[in-house]
Write a protein that holds these residues in place. Sequence first.
Motif, PDB file in Angstrom:
ATOM      1  N   ASP A 195       0.812  -1.151   0.033  1.00  0.00           N
ATOM      2  CA  ASP A 195      -0.195   0.032   0.063  1.00  0.00           C
ATOM      3  C   ASP A 195       0.732   1.336  -0.091  1.00  0.00           C
ATOM      4  O   ASP A 195       1.512   1.661   1.112  1.00  0.00           O
ATOM      5  CB  ASP A 195      -1.052  -0.180   1.296  1.00  0.00           C
ATOM      6  CG  ASP A 195      -1.896   0.987   1.356  1.00  0.00           C
ATOM      7  OD1 ASP A 195      -1.756   1.995   0.656  1.00  0.00           O
ATOM      8  OD2 ASP A 195      -2.983   1.049   1.758  1.00  0.00           O
ATOM      9  N   ARG A 196       0.707   1.759  -1.030  1.00  0.00           N
ATOM     10  CA  ARG A 196       1.484   3.288  -1.257  1.00  0.00           C
ATOM     11  C   ARG A 196       1.367   4.301  -0.269  1.00  0.00           C
ATOM     12  O   ARG A 196       2.034   5.248   0.277  1.00  0.00           O
ATOM     13  CB  ARG A 196       1.630   3.647  -2.768  1.00  0.00           C
ATOM     14  CG  ARG A 196       2.133   2.957  -3.677  1.00  0.00           C
ATOM     15  CD  ARG A 196       2.454   3.645  -5.004  1.00  0.00           C
ATOM     16  NE  ARG A 196       3.252   2.496  -5.742  1.00  0.00           N
ATOM     17  CZ  ARG A 196       4.477   2.339  -5.677  1.00  0.00           C
ATOM     18  NH1 ARG A 196       5.312   2.920  -4.670  1.00  0.00           N
ATOM     19  NH2 ARG A 196       5.026   1.483  -6.769  1.00  0.00           N
ATOM     20  N   GLU A 197       0.004   4.268   0.551  1.00  0.00           N
ATOM     21  CA  GLU A 197      -0.412   4.977   1.395  1.00  0.00           C
ATOM     22  C   GLU A 197       0.400   4.869   2.812  1.00  0.00           C
ATOM     23  O   GLU A 197       0.648   5.792   3.488  1.00  0.00           O
ATOM     24  CB  GLU A 197      -1.971   5.115   1.704  1.00  0.00           C
ATOM     25  CG  GLU A 197      -2.683   5.816   0.392  1.00  0.00           C
ATOM     26  CD  GLU A 197      -2.305   7.261   0.308  1.00  0.00           C
ATOM     27  OE1 GLU A 197      -2.325   7.959   1.266  1.00  0.00           O
ATOM     28  OE2 GLU A 197      -2.165   7.481  -1.120  1.00  0.00           O
ATOM     29  N   ASP A 198       0.549   3.388   3.029  1.00  0.00           N
ATOM     30  CA  ASP A 198       1.491   3.114   4.152  1.00  0.00           C
ATOM     31  C   ASP A 198       2.756   3.746   3.994  1.00  0.00           C
ATOM     32  O   ASP A 198       3.281   4.344   4.971  1.00  0.00           O
ATOM     33  CB  ASP A 198       1.617   1.534   3.977  1.00  0.00           C
ATOM     34  CG  ASP A 198       0.235   1.023   4.670  1.00  0.00           C
ATOM     35  OD1 ASP A 198      -0.650   1.624   5.132  1.00  0.00           O
ATOM     36  OD2 ASP A 198       0.103  -0.260   4.624  1.00  0.00           O
ATOM     37  N   ALA A 199       3.437   3.583   2.806  1.00  0.00           N
ATOM     38  CA  ALA A 199       4.663   4.140   2.577  1.00  0.00           C
ATOM     39  C   ALA A 199       4.712   5.783   2.830  1.00  0.00           C
ATOM     40  O   ALA A 199       5.656   6.252   3.456  1.00  0.00           O
ATOM     41  CB  ALA A 199       5.365   3.821   1.214  1.00  0.00           C
ATOM     42  N   LYS A 200       3.678   6.347   2.146  1.00  0.00           N
ATOM     43  CA  LYS A 200       3.870   7.752   2.422  1.00  0.00           C
ATOM     44  C   LYS A 200       3.653   7.979   3.583  1.00  0.00           C
ATOM     45  O   LYS A 200       4.314   9.145   4.214  1.00  0.00           O
ATOM     46  CB  LYS A 200       2.501   8.457   1.606  1.00  0.00           C
ATOM     47  CG  LYS A 200       2.480   9.715   1.448  1.00  0.00           C
ATOM     48  CD  LYS A 200       1.214  10.119   0.568  1.00  0.00           C
ATOM     49  CE  LYS A 200       1.243  11.833   0.807  1.00  0.00           C
ATOM     50  NZ  LYS A 200      -0.129  12.056  -0.158  1.00  0.00           N
ATOM     51  N   ALA A 201       2.766   7.582   4.589  1.00  0.00           N
ATOM     52  CA  ALA A 201       2.707   7.935   6.131  1.00  0.00           C
ATOM     53  C   ALA A 201       4.038   7.538   6.722  1.00  0.00           C
ATOM     54  O   ALA A 201       4.194   8.427   7.766  1.00  0.00           O
ATOM     55  CB  ALA A 201       1.368   7.107   6.669  1.00  0.00           C
TER      56      ALA A 201
END
Length: 211
Positions: A195-201
Motif C-alpha cells: 500500500d503506497r499510502e502506508d509508505a507515504k505515512a
Amino acid sequence: MNTTHRLELRDVRIRLDGKTLVSLDTHIGPGEVLTVMGPSGSGKSTLLAHLAGFLAPGFQAAGRVLLDGRDIGDLPAERRGIGLLFQDPLLFPHLSVAGNLRFGMPLATADKAARVDRALARIGLAGFGDRDPATLSGGQKARVALMRLLLSAPCAVLLDEPFSKLDTHLRREMRQLVFERLREAGLPSLLVTHDREDAKAAGGRVIELLP
C-alpha cells in the motif's frame, strides 16, 4: 527519545532454488521507517522472516544483519531484540488486556502495574486493563498490540502489513499512532507493504522489490 538504535543490512541476499529473491545493502537509523514494497512473491515476508530469525528451511541467506553494531544473524529469534507487528493483533485470549501488556515486559521491569496503566492511558484505553481482549474493537486490539510491542523494549521493529485488515478510517488513525510512537522511541523500523499510502505515512525511504 533513545537515539542509539541502528539496524544494518550488509549485503543481505536470500535465495531459493538458486534464484535470488532479495538483495539489500542498507541501514535504518534511529526512529526511521524503511519501507519495502513489492508484489506477492517478491520476497517481502521472506526478508522479515530472515531478519526476525525464523527463515524457513530451503531458503539460503548470506550477508550480515547488525543491530547496534552487533551481528545478530546467528542468534535465535528471542535473543535478537527485534519486535514484530503483524496484520492481526494476535492478543492472547487467556490473558486480560493488562496481562497482554505485562507479558512482553522485561523481567526486571519495576512497577509493572503502573506502567500498564500509563501505557493504556497513552493509547486512549485508560481503565481497560481488566477487559477480555475479545470484547475490544478491531482498532482497540491494534492499539493494545502496538503498546505490547513497545513495552517489550525492542531495539528494532519489523512491521508486516500491519494496517491491511483495518477499515479506511482506522487505517489512517493507526498509521499516525504507530509511526509517531516508533519515532518517539527512536526505533529503527522496517515496514513491508503493498500500500503506497502506508509508505507515504511512514515518511522514510522506499525500496521496491522486483517480482
